[in-house]
Design a protein around this motif. Structure first.
Motif, PDB file in Angstrom:
ATOM      1  N   GLY A 244     -19.460  12.548  -9.223  1.00 36.05           N
ATOM      2  CA  GLY A 244     -18.583  12.539  -8.021  1.00 36.05           C
ATOM      3  C   GLY A 244     -19.048  13.525  -6.986  1.00 36.05           C
TER       4      GLY A 244
ATOM      5  N   TRP B  50     -13.323   7.707  -4.310  1.00 41.39           N
ATOM      6  CA  TRP B  50     -12.954   6.852  -5.363  1.00 41.39           C
ATOM      7  C   TRP B  50     -13.160   5.506  -5.232  1.00 41.39           C
ATOM      8  CZ3 TRP B  50     -12.475   8.523  -9.981  1.00 41.39           C
ATOM      9  CH2 TRP B  50     -12.322   9.682 -10.585  1.00 41.39           C
TER      10      TRP B  50
ATOM     11  N   THR C 234     -10.880  15.221 -11.713  1.00 40.26           N
ATOM     12  CA  THR C 234     -10.303  13.789 -11.779  1.00 40.26           C
ATOM     13  C   THR C 234      -8.725  14.412 -12.149  1.00 40.26           C
ATOM     14  OG1 THR C 234     -12.295  12.724 -12.128  1.00 40.26           O
ATOM     15  CG2 THR C 234     -10.267  11.545 -12.440  1.00 40.26           C
TER      16      THR C 234
ATOM     17  N   GLU D 286      -5.507   9.908 -10.399  1.00 40.53           N
ATOM     18  CA  GLU D 286      -6.895   9.222  -9.986  1.00 40.53           C
ATOM     19  C   GLU D 286      -7.411   8.501 -11.331  1.00 40.53           C
ATOM     20  OE1 GLU D 286      -8.052  12.593  -6.747  1.00 40.53           O
ATOM     21  OE2 GLU D 286      -8.471  12.728  -8.889  1.00 40.53           O
TER      22      GLU D 286
ATOM     23  N   LEU E  96      -8.040   4.232 -11.519  1.00 40.14           N
ATOM     24  CA  LEU E  96      -9.364   3.930 -12.010  1.00 40.14           C
ATOM     25  C   LEU E  96      -9.248   2.742 -13.182  1.00 40.14           C
ATOM     26  CD1 LEU E  96     -12.384   4.264 -11.568  1.00 40.14           C
ATOM     27  CD2 LEU E  96     -12.336   5.256 -13.701  1.00 40.14           C
TER      28      LEU E  96
END
Lengths: 177, 177
Positions: free
Chosen positions: B36, B61, B84, B88, B92
Protein backbone atom coordinates in the motif's frame (compact mmCIF):
# COMPACT_ATOMS: atom_id res chain seq x y z
CA UNK A 1 -10.86 20.25 -14.87
CA UNK A 2 -8.22 20.77 -17.60
CA UNK A 3 -7.64 18.12 -20.21
CA UNK A 4 -5.26 15.61 -18.66
CA UNK A 5 -2.06 14.20 -20.19
CA UNK A 6 -0.47 10.79 -20.20
CA UNK A 7 3.23 10.67 -21.06
CA UNK A 8 4.57 7.28 -22.07
CA UNK A 9 8.35 7.51 -21.67
CA UNK A 10 9.69 4.56 -23.63
CA UNK A 11 12.95 3.47 -25.23
CA UNK A 12 15.51 0.71 -24.82
CA UNK A 13 17.05 -0.10 -21.43
CA UNK A 14 19.70 2.40 -20.37
CA UNK A 15 18.41 5.27 -22.49
CA UNK A 16 17.39 7.38 -19.48
CA UNK A 17 13.67 6.71 -19.09
CA UNK A 18 13.63 7.02 -15.28
CA UNK A 19 15.76 10.17 -15.19
CA UNK A 20 13.64 11.81 -17.87
CA UNK A 21 10.39 10.76 -16.14
CA UNK A 22 11.50 12.24 -12.84
CA UNK A 23 12.49 15.54 -14.48
CA UNK A 24 9.18 15.63 -16.31
CA UNK A 25 7.23 15.09 -13.07
CA UNK A 26 8.81 18.24 -11.62
CA UNK A 27 6.96 20.25 -14.30
CA UNK A 28 3.53 18.73 -13.64
CA UNK A 29 1.16 19.93 -10.93
CA UNK A 30 -1.08 16.96 -10.09
CA UNK A 31 0.75 13.88 -11.22
CA UNK A 32 1.45 10.19 -10.84
CA UNK A 33 4.49 8.11 -11.72
CA UNK A 34 3.93 4.53 -12.87
CA UNK A 35 7.10 2.49 -13.20
CA UNK A 36 6.35 -0.50 -15.42
CA UNK A 37 9.22 -2.35 -13.79
CA UNK A 38 7.76 -1.79 -10.31
CA UNK A 39 4.31 -2.92 -11.49
CA UNK A 40 5.89 -5.95 -13.15
CA UNK A 41 7.67 -6.97 -9.95
CA UNK A 42 4.48 -6.95 -7.88
CA UNK A 43 3.97 -10.38 -9.41
CA UNK A 44 6.02 -12.75 -7.23
CA UNK A 45 5.14 -16.46 -7.45
CA UNK A 46 4.84 -17.74 -11.01
CA UNK A 47 6.22 -14.57 -12.61
CA UNK A 48 7.63 -15.06 -16.12
CA UNK A 49 10.07 -12.78 -17.92
CA UNK A 50 7.75 -10.30 -19.68
CA UNK A 51 9.65 -10.56 -22.97
CA UNK A 52 9.17 -14.33 -22.98
CA UNK A 53 5.50 -14.48 -21.96
CA UNK A 54 2.48 -12.87 -23.60
CA UNK A 55 0.39 -13.54 -20.50
CA UNK A 56 2.89 -11.72 -18.28
CA UNK A 57 3.08 -8.67 -20.53
CA UNK A 58 -0.71 -8.61 -20.77
CA UNK A 59 -1.02 -8.66 -16.95
CA UNK A 60 1.49 -5.80 -16.67
CA UNK A 61 -0.42 -3.65 -19.18
CA UNK A 62 -3.79 -4.41 -17.58
CA UNK A 63 -2.29 -3.19 -14.29
CA UNK A 64 -0.75 -0.08 -15.86
CA UNK A 65 -4.08 0.67 -17.54
CA UNK A 66 -6.21 0.46 -14.40
CA UNK A 67 -3.77 2.59 -12.41
CA UNK A 68 -3.64 5.15 -15.24
CA UNK A 69 -7.45 5.34 -15.41
CA UNK A 70 -7.73 5.83 -11.65
CA UNK A 71 -5.07 8.54 -11.51
CA UNK A 72 -6.69 10.36 -14.44
CA UNK A 73 -10.12 10.13 -12.82
CA UNK A 74 -8.71 11.81 -9.72
CA UNK A 75 -7.39 14.68 -11.86
CA UNK A 76 -3.75 13.70 -12.33
CA UNK A 77 -1.41 13.67 -15.28
CA UNK A 78 0.35 10.32 -15.55
CA UNK A 79 3.93 9.50 -16.47
CA UNK A 80 4.50 5.89 -17.49
CA UNK A 81 8.13 4.76 -17.45
CA UNK A 82 8.40 1.47 -19.32
CA UNK A 83 9.74 -0.22 -22.45
CA UNK A 84 6.63 0.36 -24.59
CA UNK A 85 6.24 -0.67 -28.22
CA UNK A 86 3.91 1.19 -30.60
CA UNK A 87 1.21 -1.49 -30.43
CA UNK A 88 1.16 -1.21 -26.63
CA UNK A 89 1.04 2.59 -26.68
CA UNK A 90 -1.90 2.44 -29.09
CA UNK A 91 -3.67 -0.18 -27.01
CA UNK A 92 -3.40 2.06 -23.94
CA UNK A 93 -4.56 5.08 -25.95
CA UNK A 94 -7.60 3.20 -27.21
CA UNK A 95 -8.51 2.17 -23.67
CA UNK A 96 -8.45 5.66 -22.13
CA UNK A 97 -9.75 7.69 -25.08
CA UNK A 98 -13.11 8.03 -23.29
CA UNK A 99 -11.45 10.07 -20.51
CA UNK A 100 -10.70 13.30 -22.45
CA UNK A 101 -6.95 12.89 -22.34
CA UNK A 102 -3.92 13.49 -24.59
CA UNK A 103 -1.46 10.62 -24.81
CA UNK A 104 2.15 11.50 -25.63
CA UNK A 105 4.37 8.64 -26.78
CA UNK A 106 8.09 9.37 -26.51
CA UNK A 107 10.75 6.84 -27.46
CA UNK A 108 14.08 8.07 -26.12
CA UNK A 109 16.88 7.16 -28.47
CA UNK A 110 20.66 7.01 -28.31
CA UNK A 111 23.53 5.04 -29.83
CA UNK A 112 24.36 1.49 -28.83
CA UNK A 113 27.73 2.35 -27.25
CA UNK A 114 26.06 4.78 -24.85
CA UNK A 115 23.48 2.16 -23.87
CA UNK A 116 26.15 -0.42 -23.09
CA UNK A 117 28.22 2.12 -21.15
CA UNK A 118 25.18 3.07 -19.01
CA UNK A 119 24.30 -0.59 -18.48
CA UNK A 120 27.75 -1.21 -17.00
CA UNK A 121 27.18 1.63 -14.52
CA UNK A 122 24.22 -0.20 -12.95
CA UNK A 123 24.45 -2.60 -10.06
CA UNK A 124 25.41 -6.03 -11.33
CA UNK A 125 21.98 -7.57 -10.65
CA UNK A 126 20.30 -4.88 -12.77
CA UNK A 127 22.68 -5.13 -15.75
CA UNK A 128 21.00 -6.33 -18.94
CA UNK A 129 24.04 -6.86 -21.17
CA UNK A 130 23.17 -7.83 -24.73
CA UNK A 131 19.45 -7.49 -24.05
CA UNK A 132 19.96 -3.66 -24.34
CA UNK A 133 20.97 -4.05 -27.96
CA UNK A 134 18.28 -6.60 -28.77
CA UNK A 135 15.74 -4.03 -27.54
CA UNK A 136 17.08 -1.43 -29.99
CA UNK A 137 16.54 -3.88 -32.84
CA UNK A 138 13.07 -4.72 -31.54
CA UNK A 139 12.15 -1.03 -31.65
CA UNK A 140 13.54 -0.75 -35.18
CA UNK A 141 11.46 -3.78 -36.21
CA UNK A 142 8.29 -2.61 -34.43
CA UNK A 143 7.03 -0.29 -37.15
CA UNK A 144 7.80 2.71 -34.94
CA UNK A 145 7.15 5.98 -36.74
CA UNK A 146 10.37 8.05 -36.59
CA UNK A 147 8.47 11.07 -35.30
CA UNK A 148 8.11 9.40 -31.89
CA UNK A 149 11.87 9.06 -31.45
CA UNK A 150 13.58 11.62 -29.27
CA UNK A 151 17.40 11.48 -29.46
CA UNK A 152 18.62 12.50 -26.01
CA UNK A 153 22.35 11.93 -26.07
CA UNK A 154 24.40 15.08 -25.38
CA UNK A 155 21.18 16.92 -24.49
CA UNK A 156 20.52 18.53 -21.12
CA UNK A 157 17.48 16.98 -19.33
CA UNK A 158 15.87 20.44 -19.40
CA UNK A 159 16.00 20.48 -23.23
CA UNK A 160 14.59 16.95 -23.47
CA UNK A 161 11.68 17.88 -21.16
CA UNK A 162 11.07 21.03 -23.19
CA UNK A 163 10.66 18.97 -26.35
CA UNK A 164 8.29 16.52 -24.67
CA UNK A 165 6.09 19.29 -23.28
CA UNK A 166 6.05 21.55 -26.33
CA UNK A 167 6.32 19.30 -29.34
CA UNK A 168 2.92 18.12 -30.54
CA UNK A 169 4.40 15.39 -32.72
CA UNK A 170 4.52 12.91 -29.81
CA UNK A 171 0.74 13.04 -29.37
CA UNK A 172 -1.03 9.88 -30.45
CA UNK A 173 -4.03 10.31 -32.71
CA UNK A 174 -6.56 7.80 -33.93
CA UNK A 175 -4.73 7.61 -37.27
CA UNK A 176 -1.61 6.19 -35.56
CA UNK A 177 -3.38 2.90 -34.86
CA UNK B 1 -8.58 -23.00 -11.09
CA UNK B 2 -8.58 -23.28 -7.27
CA UNK B 3 -10.39 -20.75 -5.17
CA UNK B 4 -8.00 -17.80 -4.79
CA UNK B 5 -7.04 -16.03 -1.56
CA UNK B 6 -6.43 -12.43 -0.64
CA UNK B 7 -4.46 -11.82 2.54
CA UNK B 8 -4.72 -8.32 4.00
CA UNK B 9 -1.77 -7.96 6.34
CA UNK B 10 -2.62 -4.98 8.51
CA UNK B 11 -1.62 -3.53 11.84
CA UNK B 12 0.05 -0.40 13.18
CA UNK B 13 3.38 0.84 11.78
CA UNK B 14 6.35 -1.17 13.02
CA UNK B 15 4.39 -4.32 13.83
CA UNK B 16 6.08 -6.38 11.08
CA UNK B 17 3.64 -6.25 8.17
CA UNK B 18 6.32 -6.32 5.44
CA UNK B 19 8.36 -9.11 7.04
CA UNK B 20 5.23 -11.20 7.57
CA UNK B 21 4.01 -10.53 4.01
CA UNK B 22 7.31 -11.64 2.53
CA UNK B 23 7.35 -14.84 4.59
CA UNK B 24 3.76 -15.56 3.60
CA UNK B 25 4.56 -15.10 -0.10
CA UNK B 26 7.15 -17.90 0.15
CA UNK B 27 4.29 -20.31 0.90
CA UNK B 28 2.12 -19.29 -2.06
CA UNK B 29 2.50 -20.64 -5.56
CA UNK B 30 1.09 -18.01 -7.91
CA UNK B 31 1.13 -14.76 -6.02
CA UNK B 32 1.35 -11.00 -6.03
CA UNK B 33 2.55 -8.54 -3.42
CA UNK B 34 0.83 -5.16 -3.19
CA UNK B 35 2.52 -2.70 -0.88
CA UNK B 36 0.00 0.00 0.00
CA UNK B 37 2.87 2.37 0.72
CA UNK B 38 4.35 1.81 -2.74
CA UNK B 39 0.94 2.34 -4.37
CA UNK B 40 0.43 5.46 -2.26
CA UNK B 41 3.78 6.93 -3.39
CA UNK B 42 2.96 6.56 -7.09
CA UNK B 43 1.04 9.78 -6.55
CA UNK B 44 3.63 12.56 -6.82
CA UNK B 45 2.31 16.07 -7.51
CA UNK B 46 -0.58 17.06 -5.24
CA UNK B 47 -0.24 14.05 -2.95
CA UNK B 48 -1.77 14.53 0.52
CA UNK B 49 -0.96 12.53 3.63
CA UNK B 50 -3.45 9.63 3.43
CA UNK B 51 -4.46 9.97 7.09
CA UNK B 52 -5.37 13.62 6.52
CA UNK B 53 -7.25 13.28 3.23
CA UNK B 54 -10.29 11.16 2.39
CA UNK B 55 -9.67 11.68 -1.32
CA UNK B 56 -6.10 10.39 -1.05
CA UNK B 57 -7.08 7.27 0.87
CA UNK B 58 -9.90 6.64 -1.59
CA UNK B 59 -7.45 6.87 -4.53
CA UNK B 60 -5.08 4.44 -2.81
CA UNK B 61 -7.85 1.89 -2.22
CA UNK B 62 -9.20 2.23 -5.76
CA UNK B 63 -5.68 1.44 -6.98
CA UNK B 64 -5.23 -1.49 -4.61
CA UNK B 65 -8.64 -2.82 -5.68
CA UNK B 66 -7.97 -2.74 -9.41
CA UNK B 67 -4.55 -4.36 -9.01
CA UNK B 68 -6.04 -7.04 -6.75
CA UNK B 69 -8.82 -7.80 -9.26
CA UNK B 70 -6.31 -8.10 -12.11
CA UNK B 71 -3.94 -10.37 -10.20
CA UNK B 72 -6.86 -12.59 -9.12
CA UNK B 73 -8.17 -12.77 -12.68
CA UNK B 74 -4.76 -14.03 -13.80
CA UNK B 75 -4.89 -16.81 -11.19
CA UNK B 76 -2.82 -15.32 -8.38
CA UNK B 77 -3.24 -15.12 -4.64
CA UNK B 78 -2.70 -11.57 -3.42
CA UNK B 79 -0.93 -10.29 -0.31
CA UNK B 80 -1.80 -6.68 0.58
CA UNK B 81 0.60 -5.04 3.02
CA UNK B 82 -1.01 -1.87 4.34
CA UNK B 83 -2.48 -0.19 7.40
CA UNK B 84 -6.07 -1.35 6.80
CA UNK B 85 -9.01 -0.61 9.06
CA UNK B 86 -12.05 -2.94 9.27
CA UNK B 87 -14.22 -0.67 7.10
CA UNK B 88 -11.56 -0.73 4.35
CA UNK B 89 -11.11 -4.50 4.53
CA UNK B 90 -14.87 -4.95 4.21
CA UNK B 91 -15.06 -2.49 1.30
CA UNK B 92 -12.39 -4.49 -0.55
CA UNK B 93 -14.16 -7.76 0.26
CA UNK B 94 -17.47 -6.44 -1.08
CA UNK B 95 -15.79 -5.33 -4.30
CA UNK B 96 -14.15 -8.67 -5.14
CA UNK B 97 -16.81 -11.04 -3.81
CA UNK B 98 -17.88 -11.79 -7.43
CA UNK B 99 -14.47 -13.39 -8.11
CA UNK B 100 -14.79 -16.58 -6.01
CA UNK B 101 -12.17 -15.61 -3.50
CA UNK B 102 -11.52 -15.88 0.24
CA UNK B 103 -10.37 -12.68 1.95
CA UNK B 104 -8.29 -13.06 5.11
CA UNK B 105 -7.96 -9.99 7.30
CA UNK B 106 -5.05 -10.14 9.74
CA UNK B 107 -4.21 -7.30 12.12
CA UNK B 108 -0.76 -7.94 13.56
CA UNK B 109 -0.57 -6.79 17.14
CA UNK B 110 2.16 -6.07 19.65
CA UNK B 111 2.81 -3.80 22.62
CA UNK B 112 3.57 -0.10 22.28
CA UNK B 113 7.14 -0.36 23.56
CA UNK B 114 8.02 -2.86 20.83
CA UNK B 115 6.51 -0.59 18.15
CA UNK B 116 8.56 2.39 19.31
CA UNK B 117 11.72 0.29 19.53
CA UNK B 118 11.24 -0.96 15.94
CA UNK B 119 10.45 2.55 14.72
CA UNK B 120 13.81 3.75 16.04
CA UNK B 121 15.57 1.01 14.05
CA UNK B 122 14.33 2.47 10.76
CA UNK B 123 16.16 5.06 8.73
CA UNK B 124 15.44 8.50 10.11
CA UNK B 125 13.29 9.58 7.12
CA UNK B 126 11.02 6.54 7.63
CA UNK B 127 10.56 6.96 11.37
CA UNK B 128 6.99 7.72 12.40
CA UNK B 129 7.48 8.55 16.09
CA UNK B 130 4.24 9.16 17.97
CA UNK B 131 2.15 8.31 14.90
CA UNK B 132 2.87 4.60 15.69
CA UNK B 133 0.99 4.93 18.96
CA UNK B 134 -1.83 7.00 17.49
CA UNK B 135 -2.38 4.15 15.00
CA UNK B 136 -2.75 1.64 17.84
CA UNK B 137 -5.49 3.80 19.34
CA UNK B 138 -7.15 4.20 15.95
CA UNK B 139 -7.32 0.42 15.61
CA UNK B 140 -8.76 0.14 19.13
CA UNK B 141 -11.40 2.75 18.23
CA UNK B 142 -12.21 1.24 14.82
CA UNK B 143 -14.63 -1.41 16.02
CA UNK B 144 -12.10 -4.12 15.16
CA UNK B 145 -13.34 -7.56 16.19
CA UNK B 146 -10.66 -9.10 18.43
CA UNK B 147 -10.66 -12.32 16.39
CA UNK B 148 -8.77 -10.50 13.59
CA UNK B 149 -5.88 -9.57 15.87
CA UNK B 150 -2.77 -11.71 15.67
CA UNK B 151 -0.26 -11.02 18.46
CA UNK B 152 3.14 -11.62 16.91
CA UNK B 153 5.62 -10.52 19.53
CA UNK B 154 8.02 -13.29 20.65
CA UNK B 155 6.65 -15.53 17.88
CA UNK B 156 8.77 -17.01 15.12
CA UNK B 157 7.67 -15.84 11.64
CA UNK B 158 7.00 -19.49 10.77
CA UNK B 159 4.43 -19.73 13.58
CA UNK B 160 2.76 -16.48 12.56
CA UNK B 161 2.45 -17.67 8.95
CA UNK B 162 1.08 -21.01 10.14
CA UNK B 163 -1.72 -19.23 12.01
CA UNK B 164 -2.56 -17.05 9.00
CA UNK B 165 -2.73 -20.03 6.65
CA UNK B 166 -4.53 -22.44 8.93
CA UNK B 167 -6.78 -20.37 11.14
CA UNK B 168 -10.19 -19.78 9.57
CA UNK B 169 -11.06 -17.00 11.98
CA UNK B 170 -9.33 -14.38 9.84
CA UNK B 171 -11.65 -15.03 6.90
CA UNK B 172 -14.11 -12.23 6.23
CA UNK B 173 -17.74 -13.24 5.78
CA UNK B 174 -20.73 -11.22 4.75
CA UNK B 175 -21.81 -10.95 8.38
CA UNK B 176 -18.63 -8.98 9.24
CA UNK B 177 -19.86 -5.96 7.29
Amino acid sequence: MDRRNVYIISGPAGVGKSTTSKELLKKLKDSAYISGDAVSHMHIGGRQKPWESKKEISLIWDNILCLTRNFLSYGNDVVIDYVTFPSEANWLFKNIIDLDVSVHYVVLWTDKETLLKRDLMRKKEYQMGDRCLILVDEFLDSGLDEKFRLPNCDKEPEAVIGEILNNGKFRLTESDE
